[in-house]
Design a protein around this motif. Structure first.
Motif, PDB file in Angstrom:
ATOM      1  N   THR A 200       0.835  -1.200   0.000  1.00 57.43           N
ATOM      2  CA  THR A 200       0.000   0.000   0.000  1.00 57.43           C
ATOM      3  C   THR A 200       0.872   1.253   0.000  1.00 57.43           C
ATOM      4  OG1 THR A 200      -0.109   0.055   2.414  1.00 57.43           O
ATOM      5  CG2 THR A 200      -1.813  -1.199   1.277  1.00 57.43           C
ATOM      6  N   PRO A 201       0.384   2.346  -0.588  1.00 57.48           N
ATOM      7  CA  PRO A 201       1.175   3.575  -0.630  1.00 57.48           C
ATOM      8  C   PRO A 201       1.203   4.321   0.693  1.00 57.48           C
ATOM      9  CG  PRO A 201      -0.953   3.938  -1.656  1.00 57.48           C
ATOM     10  CD  PRO A 201      -0.868   2.475  -1.350  1.00 57.48           C
ATOM     11  N   ASP A 202       0.261   4.012   1.573  1.00 64.83           N
ATOM     12  CA  ASP A 202       0.208   4.662   2.883  1.00 64.83           C
ATOM     13  C   ASP A 202       0.517   3.651   3.982  1.00 64.83           C
ATOM     14  OD1 ASP A 202      -2.071   3.210   2.356  1.00 64.83           O
ATOM     15  OD2 ASP A 202      -3.430   4.571   3.393  1.00 64.83           O
ATOM     16  N   ALA A 203       0.579   4.124   5.214  1.00 65.76           N
ATOM     17  CA  ALA A 203       0.881   3.247   6.351  1.00 65.76           C
ATOM     18  C   ALA A 203      -0.399   2.571   6.831  1.00 65.76           C
ATOM     19  CB  ALA A 203       1.517   4.053   7.471  1.00 65.76           C
ATOM     20  N   GLN A 204      -0.442   1.262   6.710  1.00 66.01           N
ATOM     21  CA  GLN A 204      -1.623   0.505   7.114  1.00 66.01           C
ATOM     22  C   GLN A 204      -1.246  -0.634   8.054  1.00 66.01           C
ATOM     23  OE1 GLN A 204      -4.522  -0.492   4.158  1.00 66.01           O
ATOM     24  NE2 GLN A 204      -4.096   1.308   2.903  1.00 66.01           N
ATOM     25  N   LEU A 205      -2.280  -1.251   8.614  1.00 62.03           N
ATOM     26  CA  LEU A 205      -2.103  -2.324   9.587  1.00 62.03           C
ATOM     27  C   LEU A 205      -3.126  -3.411   9.317  1.00 62.03           C
ATOM     28  CD1 LEU A 205      -0.773  -3.272  12.347  1.00 62.03           C
ATOM     29  CD2 LEU A 205      -2.713  -2.122  13.460  1.00 62.03           C
ATOM     30  N   ARG A 206      -2.707  -4.672   9.477  1.00 63.91           N
ATOM     31  CA  ARG A 206      -3.612  -5.812   9.401  1.00 63.91           C
ATOM     32  C   ARG A 206      -3.502  -6.605  10.698  1.00 63.91           C
ATOM     33  NH1 ARG A 206      -4.587  -2.838   6.071  1.00 63.91           N
ATOM     34  NH2 ARG A 206      -4.515  -3.060   3.792  1.00 63.91           N
ATOM     35  N   LEU A 207      -4.630  -6.844  11.333  1.00 67.75           N
ATOM     36  CA  LEU A 207      -4.696  -7.701  12.520  1.00 67.75           C
ATOM     37  C   LEU A 207      -5.423  -8.969  12.093  1.00 67.75           C
ATOM     38  CD1 LEU A 207      -5.888  -5.037  15.127  1.00 67.75           C
ATOM     39  CD2 LEU A 207      -3.539  -5.741  14.654  1.00 67.75           C
ATOM     40  N   ILE A 208      -4.810 -10.126  12.322  1.00 62.11           N
ATOM     41  CA  ILE A 208      -5.357 -11.380  11.791  1.00 62.11           C
ATOM     42  C   ILE A 208      -5.458 -12.457  12.874  1.00 62.11           C
ATOM     43  CG2 ILE A 208      -5.062 -13.189  10.049  1.00 62.11           C
ATOM     44  CD1 ILE A 208      -3.349 -11.208   8.461  1.00 62.11           C
ATOM     45  N   THR A 209      -6.564 -13.169  12.859  1.00 61.21           N
ATOM     46  CA  THR A 209      -6.732 -14.314  13.746  1.00 61.21           C
ATOM     47  C   THR A 209      -7.681 -15.307  13.080  1.00 61.21           C
ATOM     48  OG1 THR A 209      -7.132 -14.962  16.050  1.00 61.21           O
ATOM     49  CG2 THR A 209      -8.722 -13.450  15.061  1.00 61.21           C
ATOM     50  N   CYS A 210      -7.992 -16.392  13.757  1.00 65.36           N
ATOM     51  CA  CYS A 210      -8.930 -17.384  13.231  1.00 65.36           C
ATOM     52  C   CYS A 210     -10.362 -16.996  13.585  1.00 65.36           C
ATOM     53  CB  CYS A 210      -8.629 -18.764  13.791  1.00 65.36           C
ATOM     54  SG  CYS A 210      -7.140 -19.523  13.099  1.00 65.36           S
ATOM     55  N   GLY A 211     -11.314 -17.586  12.865  1.00 68.15           N
ATOM     56  CA  GLY A 211     -12.715 -17.309  13.130  1.00 68.15           C
ATOM     57  C   GLY A 211     -13.609 -18.361  12.500  1.00 68.15           C
ATOM     58  N   GLY A 212     -14.907 -18.180  12.657  1.00 67.00           N
ATOM     59  CA  GLY A 212     -15.851 -19.121  12.076  1.00 67.00           C
ATOM     60  C   GLY A 212     -16.003 -20.387  12.874  1.00 67.00           C
ATOM     61  N   ASN A 213     -16.542 -21.419  12.237  1.00 70.72           N
ATOM     62  CA  ASN A 213     -16.772 -22.701  12.888  1.00 70.72           C
ATOM     63  C   ASN A 213     -15.492 -23.520  12.982  1.00 70.72           C
ATOM     64  OD1 ASN A 213     -19.588 -22.285  13.178  1.00 70.72           O
ATOM     65  ND2 ASN A 213     -19.914 -22.923  11.052  1.00 70.72           N
ATOM     66  N   TYR A 214     -15.475 -24.404  13.951  1.00 69.53           N
ATOM     67  CA  TYR A 214     -14.340 -25.310  14.109  1.00 69.53           C
ATOM     68  C   TYR A 214     -14.645 -26.623  13.389  1.00 69.53           C
ATOM     69  CZ  TYR A 214     -10.786 -28.246  16.210  1.00 69.53           C
ATOM     70  OH  TYR A 214      -9.729 -29.099  16.401  1.00 69.53           O
ATOM     71  N   ASP A 215     -13.749 -27.004  12.494  1.00 73.56           N
ATOM     72  CA  ASP A 215     -13.908 -28.249  11.732  1.00 73.56           C
ATOM     73  C   ASP A 215     -13.134 -29.353  12.434  1.00 73.56           C
ATOM     74  OD1 ASP A 215     -13.751 -30.369   9.906  1.00 73.56           O
ATOM     75  OD2 ASP A 215     -13.728 -29.031   8.170  1.00 73.56           O
ATOM     76  N   ARG A 216     -13.857 -30.286  13.056  1.00 69.96           N
ATOM     77  CA  ARG A 216     -13.195 -31.355  13.815  1.00 69.96           C
ATOM     78  C   ARG A 216     -12.422 -32.308  12.904  1.00 69.96           C
ATOM     79  NH1 ARG A 216     -14.284 -32.056  19.015  1.00 69.96           N
ATOM     80  NH2 ARG A 216     -15.910 -30.781  19.983  1.00 69.96           N
ATOM     81  N   THR A 217     -12.824 -32.397  11.645  1.00 74.19           N
ATOM     82  CA  THR A 217     -12.141 -33.310  10.732  1.00 74.19           C
ATOM     83  C   THR A 217     -10.708 -32.869  10.469  1.00 74.19           C
ATOM     84  OG1 THR A 217     -14.236 -33.778   9.625  1.00 74.19           O
ATOM     85  CG2 THR A 217     -12.217 -34.381   8.450  1.00 74.19           C
ATOM     86  N   VAL A 218     -10.528 -31.597  10.197  1.00 72.59           N
ATOM     87  CA  VAL A 218      -9.177 -31.090   9.914  1.00 72.59           C
ATOM     88  C   VAL A 218      -8.546 -30.428  11.137  1.00 72.59           C
ATOM     89  CG1 VAL A 218      -9.649 -30.761   7.473  1.00 72.59           C
ATOM     90  CG2 VAL A 218     -10.069 -28.881   9.056  1.00 72.59           C
ATOM     91  N   LYS A 219      -9.321 -30.370  12.235  1.00 73.06           N
ATOM     92  CA  LYS A 219      -8.853 -29.764  13.486  1.00 73.06           C
ATOM     93  C   LYS A 219      -8.371 -28.331  13.261  1.00 73.06           C
ATOM     94  CE  LYS A 219      -7.685 -33.985  16.009  1.00 73.06           C
ATOM     95  NZ  LYS A 219      -8.199 -34.961  15.033  1.00 73.06           N
ATOM     96  N   ASP A 220      -9.251 -27.534  12.678  1.00 74.78           N
ATOM     97  CA  ASP A 220      -8.919 -26.144  12.410  1.00 74.78           C
ATOM     98  C   ASP A 220     -10.202 -25.342  12.245  1.00 74.78           C
ATOM     99  OD1 ASP A 220      -7.424 -23.890  11.885  1.00 74.78           O
ATOM    100  OD2 ASP A 220      -7.114 -24.360   9.771  1.00 74.78           O
TER     101      ASP A 220
END
Length: 237
Positions: A200-220
């Motif tokens: 990006t041409p300006d100063a930006q920030l991204r904060l990232i984490t997990c979300g949504g449903n938990y899939d027991r098959t893939v454990k994620d």
């Protein structure tokens, strides 16, 4: 980095569940036009999925990173404020009661971004080979939503609202204040890497984490929550 399940989703994991790597995020190297696979750990049990008192769910989003050496952004008429390079020390997000130190994150031998240590619930990870928070470009910060010991730093990240502030104290003594533009949840299977990680041409920030449903098959967890913010101001701490 685990995240809370949505109401009505399968029952949460127990602490005895196996620790596994989550599906991930693609990060294109802007200068070379190449991509890297960034995969965050899914660790521990999903925490309580109740929204916080004041904030409510926010909406969609836009751009983000590249290695520091490739982060020079094109000039625009008004790129906004920016700061010189300085490593982040502490993260504060008043709206969701976050106050935590930083740990550097790197791309591992597998080409995946290492997640913050799972044994510390109050720790933010910063991609050390990207821009520092406040530099032109998009700085990447990742954190767990929960761990095997309970709720973690980004438990309520998805409830941030546009206009909320994010303060990052840097080693040069400067406090960079970012304002949230949008908050969006993306499927990990169709993660829009260019939208999230593009330079990006300006100063930006991204904060990232997990979300949504938990899939027991893939454990994620099925999704990633991404907060998009821009540098609004800075001051000496």
């Amino acid at each position: 980095m685990a995240a809370p399940q949505s109401p009505g989703s399968p029952s949460p994991r127990t602490a005895s569940d196996t620790v596994t790597l989550g599906r991930a995020l693609l990060w294109p190297a802007a200068a070379a036009g190449l991509g890297m696979l960034l995969i965050y750990n899914s660790v521990g049990s999903p925490a309580d999925d109740k929204p916080p008192a004041p904030p409510s769910v926010a909406a969609p989003a836009a751009p983000a990173p590249a290695p520091a050496s490739a982060s020079a952004a094109p000039k625009t008429a008004d790129p906004g404020p920016s700061l010189p390079r300085s490593v982040p020390k502490r993260l504060r997000i008043p709206a969701i009661a976050v106050d935590a130190p930083f740990t550097p994150l790197a791309i591992g031998a597998s080409g995946r971004l290492d997640a913050p240590p799972p044994n510390d619930k109050n720790l933010a990870g910063w991609f050390k080979d990207g821009v520092t928070p406040g530099e032109r470009g998009a700085a990447i910060v990742a954190g767990h939503v929960d761990t095997t010991t309970g709720p973690a730093i980004f438990l309520q990240l998805r409830f941030l609202q546009p206009g909320s502030t994010v303060d990052i104290t840097r080693t040069d003594g400067t406090v960079a204040t970012f304002k949230v533009d949008t908050v969006e949840t993306f499927s990990k299977a169709k993660f829009p890497d260019k939208r999230v990680y593009a330079d990006t041409p300006d100063a930006q920030l991204r904060l990232i984490t997990c979300g949504g449903n938990y899939d027991r098959t893939v454990k994620d967890y099925e999704d990633n929550v991404v907060v998009f913010a821009h540098l609004d101001s800075s001051k000496k701490g």
